[in-house]
Write an enzyme that holds these catalytic residues in place. Structure first.
Site, short mmCIF file in Angstrom:
data_model
loop_
_atom_site.label_atom_id
_atom_site.label_comp_id
_atom_site.label_asym_id
_atom_site.label_seq_id
_atom_site.Cartn_x
_atom_site.Cartn_y
_atom_site.Cartn_z
N ALA A 153 7.16 -0.05 -13.59
CA ALA A 153 6.70 1.08 -12.90
C ALA A 153 5.88 1.84 -13.86
CB ALA A 153 7.98 2.13 -12.51
N ARG A 186 -5.66 5.19 -8.52
CA ARG A 186 -6.16 5.28 -7.22
C ARG A 186 -5.22 6.19 -5.80
NH1 ARG A 186 -7.39 -0.74 -5.82
NH2 ARG A 186 -5.87 -0.99 -7.78
N ASP A 208 5.91 -0.72 -7.14
CA ASP A 208 5.26 -0.26 -6.21
C ASP A 208 5.00 -1.35 -4.94
OD1 ASP A 208 3.94 -2.51 -7.55
OD2 ASP A 208 1.93 -1.09 -8.07
N LYS A 263 20.26 25.75 11.24
CA LYS A 263 20.43 25.46 9.73
C LYS A 263 21.60 25.76 8.94
CE LYS A 263 20.02 27.93 6.20
NZ LYS A 263 19.87 28.96 5.31
N ASN A 273 29.20 29.89 23.93
CA ASN A 273 27.81 29.99 24.33
C ASN A 273 27.02 31.14 23.85
OD1 ASN A 273 26.44 28.94 27.07
ND2 ASN A 273 25.88 31.12 26.67
C1 UD1 Z 1 0.13 -9.39 -10.89
C2 UD1 Z 1 0.30 -10.88 -11.28
C3 UD1 Z 1 -0.17 -11.55 -10.20
C4 UD1 Z 1 0.69 -11.37 -8.97
C5 UD1 Z 1 0.15 -9.77 -8.57
C6 UD1 Z 1 1.04 -9.45 -7.31
C7 UD1 Z 1 0.30 -10.83 -13.71
C8 UD1 Z 1 -0.57 -11.31 -14.93
N1 UD1 Z 1 -0.27 -11.11 -12.48
O1 UD1 Z 1 -1.40 -8.98 -10.85
O2 UD1 Z 1 -0.02 -12.98 -10.60
O3 UD1 Z 1 -0.13 -12.26 -7.76
O4 UD1 Z 1 0.55 -9.17 -9.67
O5 UD1 Z 1 0.82 -8.15 -6.85
O6 UD1 Z 1 1.55 -10.60 -13.65
N2 UD1 Z 1 2.52 -3.14 -14.97
C9 UD1 Z 1 2.98 -2.29 -16.00
N3 UD1 Z 1 2.38 -2.47 -17.11
C10 UD1 Z 1 1.47 -3.22 -17.43
C11 UD1 Z 1 0.89 -3.69 -16.27
C12 UD1 Z 1 1.38 -3.72 -15.13
O7 UD1 Z 1 4.01 -1.68 -15.78
O8 UD1 Z 1 1.02 -3.26 -18.57
C13 UD1 Z 1 2.94 -2.95 -13.56
C14 UD1 Z 1 2.14 -2.28 -12.79
O9 UD1 Z 1 2.33 -0.81 -12.40
C15 UD1 Z 1 2.42 -3.13 -11.31
C16 UD1 Z 1 2.98 -4.53 -11.80
O10 UD1 Z 1 3.15 -4.31 -13.02
O11 UD1 Z 1 3.48 -2.51 -10.72
C17 UD1 Z 1 1.85 -5.41 -11.45
O12 UD1 Z 1 0.80 -5.10 -12.37
P1 UD1 Z 1 -0.81 -5.22 -11.76
O13 UD1 Z 1 -1.87 -4.83 -12.82
O14 UD1 Z 1 -0.97 -4.70 -10.51
O15 UD1 Z 1 -0.96 -6.88 -11.63
P2 UD1 Z 1 -2.05 -7.70 -10.86
O16 UD1 Z 1 -3.05 -7.97 -11.78
O17 UD1 Z 1 -2.34 -7.45 -9.48
#
Ligand code: UD1
Ligand code: CA
Length: 451
Positions: A10, A16, A106, A335, A361
């Site tokens: 998280a 975005r 997420d 409330k 009533n």
């Molecule tokens: C990641 C996966 C991908 C998968 C996809 C699914 C990897 C390398 N890739 O890609 O194979 O199909 O999710 O959605 O794992 N996060 C952290 N710290 C970090 C990086 C990420 O907490 O340093 C968390 C993000 O907040 C998110 C999740 O890890 O909740 C995934 O990170 P994100 O950067 O979205 O990964 P993707 O590139 O989408």
């Protein structure tokens, strides 16, 4: 049963979302995404839960502990990838013996039964399981390189060959892995890839190399859909609502126009409940059997007992407890009040900080004047009280059982049981006055017109 530890990623900034609120604290059906994920994880009775969070943990911590009270927290300062994020949990989990389940904060719609099936696959030489899905459009996802239901590797979009890019079986990001194997392999991750990140997904190849089988579990795409912006948030909200409506109907609730009824993740409905169009359920609502909720009602933090009738246009706010067979009608706001069995408040009322006894009533336009500008006060109405229309009950005040309050009264003192209370200026009636008034006014108007 092996012990389980959850690791929830998280740390995303959620840029975005364009929000000061951390992404995982945005809500779907009145429940934060983090809470959805923890609710699903909690059903597997984990021994530990670690939240990997970014800057500003206070809000995330309060939310997480409200669902799993022994949750622990690991801060990831530099976001160096999903593998790096998981490694933040090492100090907390290094002595843990069992299976680690990695979830994304997420991706809120994942179901407990999916997670349970995933974790169950870990046994014998299968020390890691990846949750995959068939993507309608695989763009952006890691592709699963599989053979006979074994996962051999995961290739990120940017690192894919032309051929690999056509694979539609994708990585959800959710994995389960034996804790000892996890900490054995994490130090081996390298960031020599297109994003210069430490990919959690590289564990698959490393696990295979270490002689473990990596199994595949699958689920529907929507269950693992992630949220990056508010458009995606609304897409998941819509999906959640459609499922909630479906579940409600299949379990014995009539929705006349399902698309216009909105539930919260914790809405609890009895059998043979009928809900008319345009009804909104905020958090914390429980509805008993045979309740009818008429159109355009807004209900939050309320308990409605069997057979009650609510609305149309009713507003039930937190702390409203509506008794069996009670009636709450149009433009009535309740409330923090307990409404007794069979009591009625059918029109245009505000009942706050009050108790209304069974069978009483409450006439149209009755108001409990609960606030003096500084503090809230209580109105206590006994059983079978008749409150005439347009009464102001100035709290604190107590009306004894069976009392009768005449219409338009302002009640500033307690009324004993079975008494009549009335405040009434003298009524004057002047015979013929209206007719004389009409004639004089009409004559004056007519004479003006002539000139
Ligand atoms: C990641 C996966 C991908 C998968 C996809 C699914 C990897 C390398 N890739 O890609 O194979 O199909 O999710 O959605 O794992 N996060 C952290 N710290 C970090 C990086 C990420 O907490 O340093 C968390 C993000 O907040 C998110 C999740 O890890 O909740 C995934 O990170 P994100 O950067 O979205 O990964 P993707 O590139 O989408
Ligand atoms: Ca992502």
């Amino acid at each position: 049963m092996t012990d389980l530890a959850l690791v929830v990623l998280a740390a995303g900034m959620g840029t975005r979302m364009n929000s000061v609120t951390p992404k995982v604290l945005h809500k779907i059906a009145g429940r934060t995404m983090l809470s959805h994920v923890l609710h699903a994880g909690r059903e597997l009775s984990p021994r530990n839960a670690v939240i990997v969070h970014g800057p500003g943990k206070a809000l995330v911590q309060t939310e997480a502990r409200s669902i799993i009270n022994n949750c622990e927290f690991a801060e990831q300062i530099d976001r160096l990838g999903t593998g790096h994020a998981v490694s933040m949990a090492k100090d907390i989990l290094k002595r843990f013996a069992g299976v680690v389940l990695v979830l994304y904060g997420d991706a809120p719609l994942v179901k407990a039964q999916t997670l349970r099936a995933l974790v169950r696959q870990i046994e014998g030489n299968t020390k890691m399981v990846v949750l995959g899905f068939e993507a309608a459009n695989p763009h952006g996802y890691g592709r699963l390189i599989t053979k006979d239901n074994h996962v051999l590797d995961i290739r990120e979009e940017l690192d894919c060959t032309e051929n690999e890019r056509s694979i539609r079986l994708c990585n959800s990001g959710i994995i389960a892995i034996d804790n000892a194997l996890l900490w054995q392999l994490i130090p081996k991750l390298r960031n020599n890839n297109a994003k210069f990140e430490f990919y959690l997904t590289d564990l698959v190849k490393l696990a295979n190399g270490a002689g473990s089988r990596v199994a595949l579990a699958e689920c529907r795409e929507i269950e693992v859909a992630g949220v990056n912006d508010r458009l995606q948030l609304s897409t998941l909200e819509r999906h959640f609502q459609n499922e909630a409506r479906r579940e409600a109907m299949l379990s014995g609730v009539t929705l006349i126009d399902p698309d216009t009824v909105y539930f919260s993740a914790d809405t609890n409905l009895g059998k043979d409940v009928i809900i008319e169009p345009n009804v909104f359920f905020g958090s914390g609502v429980t509805v008993g059997d045979d309740v009818v909720i008429l159109a355009h009602s807004h209900i939050e933090g309320a308990t409605i007992a069997e057979g009650a009738r609510i609305g149309p246009f009713a507003r039930l706010r937190p702390g409203a407890e509506i008794g069996e067979n009670a009636h709450i009608g149009n433009f009535v706001e309740i409330k923090q009040a307990v409404i007794g069995r069979g009591a009625k408040a059918n029109h245009l009322s505000y009942i706050g900080d009050a108790k209304i006894g069974a069978g009483s009533n409450i006439g149209a336009g009755t108001i409990t004047c609960n606030y003096d500008g500084f503090e809230k006060h209580f109105t206590d109405i006994g059983e079978k009280v008749f409150v005439g229309s347009n009464t102001s009950l100035v709290a604190p005040v107590k009306i004894g059982a069976g009392a009768n309050i005449a219409a338009s009264s302002v009640i500033t003192r307690d009324v004993p049981a079975d008494a009549l209370a009335l405040t009434r200026p003298e009524l004057q009636i002047k015979d013929g006055w209206a007719k004389r008034y009409r004639e004089v006014k009409q004559a004056a108007k007519d004479s003006k017109k002539k000139f």
